[in-house]
Design a protein around this motif. Structure first.
Motif, mmCIF file in Angstrom:
data_model
loop_
_atom_site.group_PDB
_atom_site.id
_atom_site.type_symbol
_atom_site.label_atom_id
_atom_site.label_comp_id
_atom_site.label_asym_id
_atom_site.label_seq_id
_atom_site.Cartn_x
_atom_site.Cartn_y
_atom_site.Cartn_z
ATOM 1 N N ILE A 226 44.853 -48.220 -3.609
ATOM 2 C CA ILE A 226 45.898 -47.829 -4.987
ATOM 3 C C ILE A 226 47.229 -48.421 -5.066
ATOM 4 O O ILE A 226 47.432 -49.262 -5.797
ATOM 5 C CB ILE A 226 46.081 -46.417 -4.832
ATOM 6 C CG1 ILE A 226 44.785 -45.545 -4.926
ATOM 7 C CG2 ILE A 226 47.096 -45.936 -6.034
ATOM 8 C CD1 ILE A 226 43.792 -45.950 -6.246
ATOM 9 N N PRO A 231 48.397 -53.542 -11.628
ATOM 10 C CA PRO A 231 47.790 -53.096 -12.584
ATOM 11 C C PRO A 231 46.523 -54.231 -13.104
ATOM 12 O O PRO A 231 46.733 -55.215 -13.340
ATOM 13 C CB PRO A 231 48.776 -53.128 -13.537
ATOM 14 C CG PRO A 231 49.900 -52.819 -12.769
ATOM 15 C CD PRO A 231 49.659 -53.681 -11.708
ATOM 16 N N HIS A 255 39.985 -40.328 -8.244
ATOM 17 C CA HIS A 255 41.212 -41.006 -8.744
ATOM 18 C C HIS A 255 40.941 -41.444 -10.169
ATOM 19 O O HIS A 255 42.083 -42.058 -10.558
ATOM 20 C CB HIS A 255 41.366 -42.268 -7.816
ATOM 21 C CG HIS A 255 42.174 -42.007 -6.446
ATOM 22 N ND1 HIS A 255 43.507 -41.615 -6.338
ATOM 23 C CD2 HIS A 255 41.348 -41.710 -5.355
ATOM 24 C CE1 HIS A 255 43.595 -41.522 -5.030
ATOM 25 N NE2 HIS A 255 42.441 -41.190 -4.524
ATOM 26 N N ASP A 258 42.254 -37.486 -15.180
ATOM 27 C CA ASP A 258 43.155 -37.583 -15.681
ATOM 28 C C ASP A 258 43.587 -36.009 -16.260
ATOM 29 O O ASP A 258 42.952 -35.500 -17.353
ATOM 30 C CB ASP A 258 43.052 -38.244 -17.179
ATOM 31 C CG ASP A 258 44.644 -38.779 -17.600
ATOM 32 O OD1 ASP A 258 44.726 -39.326 -18.578
ATOM 33 O OD2 ASP A 258 45.627 -37.996 -16.967
ATOM 34 N N ARG A 263 47.448 -37.964 -12.486
ATOM 35 C CA ARG A 263 47.503 -38.924 -13.459
ATOM 36 C C ARG A 263 46.245 -39.906 -12.896
ATOM 37 O O ARG A 263 46.628 -40.374 -11.790
ATOM 38 C CB ARG A 263 48.690 -39.674 -13.768
ATOM 39 C CG ARG A 263 48.739 -40.540 -14.784
ATOM 40 C CD ARG A 263 50.042 -41.238 -15.008
ATOM 41 N NE ARG A 263 50.215 -41.919 -16.196
ATOM 42 C CZ ARG A 263 49.904 -43.212 -16.103
ATOM 43 N NH1 ARG A 263 49.349 -43.847 -14.998
ATOM 44 N NH2 ARG A 263 49.846 -43.995 -17.212
ATOM 45 N N THR A 265 44.421 -43.093 -11.932
ATOM 46 C CA THR A 265 45.004 -44.625 -11.219
ATOM 47 C C THR A 265 43.648 -45.428 -11.093
ATOM 48 O O THR A 265 44.071 -46.623 -11.122
ATOM 49 C CB THR A 265 45.291 -44.121 -9.828
ATOM 50 O OG1 THR A 265 44.564 -43.740 -8.939
ATOM 51 C CG2 THR A 265 46.825 -43.535 -9.964
ATOM 52 N N ARG A 295 42.346 -50.759 -11.466
ATOM 53 C CA ARG A 295 43.531 -50.055 -11.412
ATOM 54 C C ARG A 295 44.169 -50.041 -12.700
ATOM 55 O O ARG A 295 44.312 -50.987 -13.420
ATOM 56 C CB ARG A 295 44.576 -50.777 -10.208
ATOM 57 C CG ARG A 295 45.884 -50.235 -10.148
ATOM 58 C CD ARG A 295 45.946 -49.097 -9.627
ATOM 59 N NE ARG A 295 47.181 -48.753 -8.913
ATOM 60 C CZ ARG A 295 48.176 -48.007 -9.329
ATOM 61 N NH1 ARG A 295 47.821 -47.475 -10.541
ATOM 62 N NH2 ARG A 295 49.409 -47.720 -8.559
ATOM 63 N N SER A 298 50.726 -48.561 -14.786
ATOM 64 C CA SER A 298 51.512 -47.250 -14.302
ATOM 65 C C SER A 298 52.118 -46.680 -15.636
ATOM 66 O O SER A 298 52.128 -47.344 -16.658
ATOM 67 C CB SER A 298 52.597 -47.961 -13.462
ATOM 68 O OG SER A 298 52.093 -48.531 -12.019
#
Length: 298
Positions: A226, A231, A255, A258, A263, A265, A295, A298
């Motif tokens: 992570i 991104p 992961h 949501d 959140r 990821t 990924r 953010s």
């Protein structure tokens, strides 16, 4: 250039979406099959960081790719990928992380490494023969309860308690030092078993996983991914048995959620299996599964 074609090569490259100029990590270099293909796709640009704790892998990496300025080898366990990334300023910048789990074909085929009972050899099983406790050393001191737990947890061996008792009884007569010794001992134990595989298959898998701490290393590397990936960066993991695949599947699922509290990821990209042609050409590929996740920004 390569001794064997690695499992799910084309699918792994597509899953990673390798592009010139990118930064990639092959966490399980082995003999460089996946790394060589990634380097070819990079076209002399970007960077590839290979990880492997096996000294033979380190020698192969130096011989095959040591002259390439965009290749960097780390003679470390892939569990250290997050720590190394922080040390060299690579955290959050990686475009793709590949983990091809388990034992490589050259390791299996080398009787001196002790991974396989197909050819007799010393009962070692360590990915790094210079570090830690060998399988023979562990079996010489572990209690029957501890051995049974390992065989059941890491090998899903239904006959674990009988096998463990047999090992403890046998070692009181003479040390268990070779793969043939252990395989023959296990095969002599009565009890439930599958007739599709050798009676020692699950036990050898379990002991190897325990000696090398493979599942804990996988969990550590996944958690590190992570913070490692940029991104849009991709995580690609090739598993060969259900224990590994469950860990990977659960990590991606957890992961990818949501909710009001977590959140997301990661975004699951897909799952792939070897083609019939690959499975036919390479029997070791039959149980492989590739999972890919991306990924999220953010």
């Amino acid at each position: 250039m390569f001794a064997h074609r690695p499992v799910l090569l084309d699918e792994a490259l597509a899953g990673l979406a390798v592009r010139p100029g990118g930064i990639y990590v092959d966490g399980t270099f082995g003999r460089g099959g996946h790394s060589g293909a990634i380097l070819a796709a990079l076209e002399g640009t970007g960077a590839l960081h290979g990880f492997d704790r096996d000294p033979e892998a380190a020698r192969h990496a130096a011989a095959e790719f040591g002259a390439l300025p965009n290749f960097h080898f780390h003679n470390r366990n892939f569990a250290d990928v997050g720590r190394v990334a922080a040390e060299i300023g690579m955290a959050g910048k990686v475009d793709g992380l590949l983990l091809d789990l388990g034992v490589s074909s050259p390791q299996f085929d080398d009787a001196a490494r002790g991974f396989s009972f197909s050819h007799d050899g010393p009962l070692d099983m360590r990915m790094d023969p210079s570090s830690g406790e060998s399988a023979a050393e562990w079996l010489a001191r572990a209690s029957d309860a501890a051995i049974a737990d390992v065989l059941y947890e890491f090998g899903e061996e239904r006959n674990s308690r009988r096998i463990a008792r047999k090992i403890v009884e046998a070692r009181s007569v003479e040390p268990i030092r070779t793969t043939a010794q252990l395989a023959s001992l296990i095969a002599s134990v009565p009890g439930p078993r599958s007739f599709k595989i050798h009676p020692a298959t699950r036990s050898f898998q379990a002991i190897r996983i325990h000696v090398n701490g493979e599942l804990s290393a996988l969990e550590t590397a996944l958690e590190a991914s992570i913070g490692l990936l940029a991104p849009g960066g991709r995580l690609a993991v090739i598993s060969f048995h259900s224990l590994e695949d469950r860990i990977v599947k659960r990590f991606i699922r957890d992961h990818a959620r949501d909710t009001d509290f977590v959140r997301a990821t990661l975004e699951p990209v897909g799952r792939q299996f070897p083609t019939d042609e690959e499975a036919s050409a390479n029997p070791r590929a039959r149980s492989a599964v590739l999972r890919v996740a991306e990924r999220l920004p953010s």
